[in-house]
Enzyme design. Structure first.
Site, PDB file in Angstrom:
ATOM      1  N   GLY A  47     130.006 -85.722  -0.637  1.00  0.00           N
ATOM      2  CA  GLY A  47     129.999 -85.029  -1.927  1.00  0.00           C
ATOM      3  C   GLY A  47     131.290 -85.112  -2.719  1.00  0.00           C
ATOM      4  O   GLY A  47     131.267 -85.129  -3.946  1.00  0.00           O
ATOM      5  N   ASP A 106     130.670 -72.836  -1.520  1.00  0.00           N
ATOM      6  CA  ASP A 106     129.507 -71.991  -1.784  1.00  0.00           C
ATOM      7  C   ASP A 106     129.651 -70.747  -0.886  1.00  0.00           C
ATOM      8  O   ASP A 106     130.385 -69.823  -1.227  1.00  0.00           O
ATOM      9  CB  ASP A 106     128.265 -72.832  -1.465  1.00  0.00           C
ATOM     10  CG  ASP A 106     126.964 -72.198  -1.893  1.00  0.00           C
ATOM     11  OD1 ASP A 106     126.917 -71.620  -2.978  1.00  0.00           O
ATOM     12  OD2 ASP A 106     125.979 -72.295  -1.135  1.00  0.00           O
ATOM     13  N   ARG A 170     124.031 -88.232  -7.260  1.00  0.00           N
ATOM     14  CA  ARG A 170     125.480 -88.308  -7.031  1.00  0.00           C
ATOM     15  C   ARG A 170     126.186 -89.128  -8.101  1.00  0.00           C
ATOM     16  O   ARG A 170     127.360 -88.917  -8.385  1.00  0.00           O
ATOM     17  CB  ARG A 170     125.773 -88.939  -5.663  1.00  0.00           C
ATOM     18  CG  ARG A 170     125.383 -88.097  -4.467  1.00  0.00           C
ATOM     19  CD  ARG A 170     126.028 -88.671  -3.217  1.00  0.00           C
ATOM     20  NE  ARG A 170     125.430 -88.196  -1.976  1.00  0.00           N
ATOM     21  CZ  ARG A 170     125.784 -87.079  -1.347  1.00  0.00           C
ATOM     22  NH1 ARG A 170     126.711 -86.304  -1.851  1.00  0.00           N
ATOM     23  NH2 ARG A 170     125.202 -86.719  -0.216  1.00  0.00           N
TER      24      ARG A 170
HETATM   25  P1  IMP Z   1     129.206 -73.796   2.064  1.00  0.00           P
HETATM   26  O1  IMP Z   1     129.471 -74.031   3.518  1.00  0.00           O
HETATM   27  O2  IMP Z   1     128.072 -72.834   1.841  1.00  0.00           O
HETATM   28  O3  IMP Z   1     130.432 -73.415   1.274  1.00  0.00           O
HETATM   29  O4  IMP Z   1     128.612 -75.136   1.502  1.00  0.00           O
HETATM   30  C1  IMP Z   1     129.375 -76.203   1.106  1.00  0.00           C
HETATM   31  C2  IMP Z   1     128.521 -77.441   0.993  1.00  0.00           C
HETATM   32  O5  IMP Z   1     127.174 -77.116   0.570  1.00  0.00           O
HETATM   33  C3  IMP Z   1     129.079 -78.350  -0.086  1.00  0.00           C
HETATM   34  O6  IMP Z   1     130.041 -79.241   0.434  1.00  0.00           O
HETATM   35  C4  IMP Z   1     127.821 -79.054  -0.568  1.00  0.00           C
HETATM   36  O7  IMP Z   1     127.548 -80.154   0.247  1.00  0.00           O
HETATM   37  C5  IMP Z   1     126.720 -78.034  -0.392  1.00  0.00           C
HETATM   38  N1  IMP Z   1     126.441 -77.297  -1.658  1.00  0.00           N
HETATM   39  C6  IMP Z   1     126.622 -75.994  -1.898  1.00  0.00           C
HETATM   40  N2  IMP Z   1     126.239 -75.663  -3.149  1.00  0.00           N
HETATM   41  C7  IMP Z   1     125.819 -76.816  -3.712  1.00  0.00           C
HETATM   42  C8  IMP Z   1     125.314 -77.142  -5.019  1.00  0.00           C
HETATM   43  O8  IMP Z   1     125.183 -76.312  -5.942  1.00  0.00           O
HETATM   44  N3  IMP Z   1     124.981 -78.450  -5.218  1.00  0.00           N
HETATM   45  C9  IMP Z   1     125.120 -79.412  -4.256  1.00  0.00           C
HETATM   46  N4  IMP Z   1     125.584 -79.146  -3.037  1.00  0.00           N
HETATM   47  C10 IMP Z   1     125.935 -77.861  -2.758  1.00  0.00           C
END
Ligand code: IMP
Length: 186
Positions: A47, A106, A170
Site C-alpha cells: 500500500g 486505521d 492502487r
Molecule cells: P490498521 O491495522 O487497522 O491500522 O490497518 C492498517 C492497514 O489496513 C493499512 O495498511 C491498509 O492496508 C488497510 N486499510 C485501512 N483502512 C483502509 C482504507 O480506507 N483503504 C485501504 N486500505 C485500508
C-alpha cells in the site's frame, strides 16, 4: 476511466498530495539534519509503495531503502491486529535511525505490532510516517503515535495512490472514497 466509476468522490487531488509530500520530506530532512547516520526508510508493501517512492525523493539526507510485506489475518476492510510477516527486512536495523512509511493508519494495530517488533531489533530511533490517518477508528489497544502524517481523513474507505480494495485501484493518482456498494457486495 472505468475505475473512477467505483468512486463516490475524489478526497485528495494529485496536486494536494504532491504539496503535502514535499512538506513531509522537508520536515524529515530538518529533523535529521544533525544526524550523521543514514535513515532507513521501511516501506510497508504494497500500500505505501507510491507514497514511499515520492517521499524519499523529497528527503535531503542519506537514505537506505528496505521493504516489508505484512498480512493481517481477517481480510475485508477491517484489520485484526494479528499480523504475520510475508517478507522481512533485508538488512539489520540495529543501531540505525528507522522510519516506518505506511499508507494509512486505521485501528493502529498493524503499526502497534510492527513498532514493537522493530524496537526489539534495537533501532536507534524509530518514527512513523503515514500518508493518511483515520484517528476516529483508532483501537483502544493501539499503542502508537504518528510522527509524520500527510492527511487526517474521516472514517471512509479510501483507495488510490497505492491503497487498494481487493488489489484494485492502487494505480489511481488521487485518493478517492470507494462507493460502499463496491465493498459491501464482495
Ligand atoms: P490498521 O491495522 O487497522 O491500522 O490497518 C492498517 C492497514 O489496513 C493499512 O495498511 C491498509 O492496508 C488497510 N486499510 C485501512 N483502512 C483502509 C482504507 O480506507 N483503504 C485501504 N486500505 C485500508
Amino acid at each position: 476511466m472505468k475505475q473512477y466509476d467505483d468512486l463516490e468522490k475524489i478526497l485528495i487531488s494529485e496536486e494536494e498530495i504532491r504539496t503535502r509530500v514535499a512538506e513531509l520530506g522537508r520536515a524529515i530532512t530538518e529533523d535529521y539534519r544533525n544526524a550523521p547516520e543514514p535513515i532507513v526508510l521501511v516501506c510497508i508493501l504494497k500500500g505505501s509503495v507510491v507514497f514511499y517512492t515520492d517521499l524519499m525523493r523529497q528527503i535531503d539526507h542519506d537514505c537506505r531503502l528496505d521493504f516489508m510485506i505484512v498480512k493481517s489475518y481477517g481480510g475485508g476492510t477491517e484489520s485484526s491486529g494479528n499480523v504475520r510477516f510475508v517478507k522481512d527486512l533485508d538488512d539489520s536495523i540495529t543501531g540505525k535511525h528507522a522510519i516506518i512509511v505506511e499508507d494509512i493508519v486505521d485501528s493502529g494495530l498493524t503499526l502497534t505490532f510492527l513498532r514493537k517488533n522493530l524496537i526489539t531489533r534495537g533501532a536507534k530511533t524509530l518514527k512513523i510516517c503515514t500518508l493518511l490517518d483515520k484517528p476516529m477508528r483508532r483501537s483502544p489497544k493501539s499503542e502508537i503515535s504518528v510522527d509524520y502524517c500527510g492527511f487526517k481523513i474521516p472514517n471512509e474507505f479510501v483507495v488510490g495512490y497505492g491503497l487498494d480494495f481487493d488489489e484494485k485501484y492502487r494505480n489511481l493518482p488521487e485518493v478517492g472514497v470507494l462507493k460502499p456498494e463496491v465493498y459491501k457486495n464482495v
